[in-house]
Design a protein around this motif. Structure first.
Motif: not given
Length: 211
Positions: A53-62, A81-94
């Protein structure tokens, strides 16, 4: 600023594997520069495990994620690459730059495989790579699954040319003004007012959406 790195490199973790590993509420505000495959603002790559799980993460405007023309470059996750993963509640502004020959470049994930989900995420930053390559997109650059990008949105409109804010057919493009409304938070929450008790939920203030 991170130095120029090789394969499987991220601002927080290079590679996640095994069952149940999680990166939550982490952000990148600096520069991550690479010269290898699987480069991410938060995590370089995932594979071989379930329940990652990758949850609530961000790449900011800087925050800047820059790769030297390789593959699998993302604002949050370089690629799965393989397996079972989820990226959720995350954003990129940069800025996510795959380089002139870069393939599988995305505002959230460079590439996702069948077992990987991207949900409740948004991109409001520039995404660039190989101009002739169809795997440079605002949310997930390459996607080998079906229906595994959900409730995800990206900035679009006349002020945001597709050369820097590329179309992503698996997500929804919205005008800038829509990001600062209750409707944006509702949509990112899976078209609900909030997510399950104890989970991260999106909320909003005027002209600002956040978790």
């Amino acid at each position: 600023e991170f130095p120029k790195a090789g394969a499987y490199f991220g601002g927080i973790a290079g590679y996640l594997t095994e069952t149940g590993n999680a990166v939550t509420e982490c952000g990148n505000t600096g520069t991550v520069t690479g010269a290898g495959d699987y480069l991410g603002g938060i995590v370089g790559g995932t594979g071989g495990g379930t329940g990652i799980v990758i949850d609530g993460c961000y790449n900011s405007s800087t925050g800047t994620v820059t790769n030297a023309g390789k593959t699998q470059t993302g604002g949050i996750l370089g690629g799965s690459i393989s397996g079972n993963a989820i990226v959720r509640n995350s954003y990129n502004q940069g800025k996510v730059a795959g380089g002139t020959g870069g393939t599988s470049v995305g505002g959230i994930a460079g590439g996702v495989t069948t077992g990987t989900q991207v949900t409740g995420c948004y991109n409001a930053g520039t995404v660039t790579g190989a101009s002739s390559e169809g795997t440079v997109k605002s949310i997930a650059g390459s996607n080998s699954g079906s229906g595994n990008v959900t409730y995800s949105y990206y900035l679009s409109g006349s002020s945001y040319p597709s050369g820097s804010y590329p179309v992503d057919d698996n997500a929804t493009g919205v005008e800038e003004a829509a990001f600062g409304t209750w409707g944006a938070a509702f949509a990112l929450n899976g078209k609900k007012l909030g997510q399950a008790a104890g989970s991260i939920s999106w909320t909003y203030q005027l002209s600002l959406i956040h978790i």
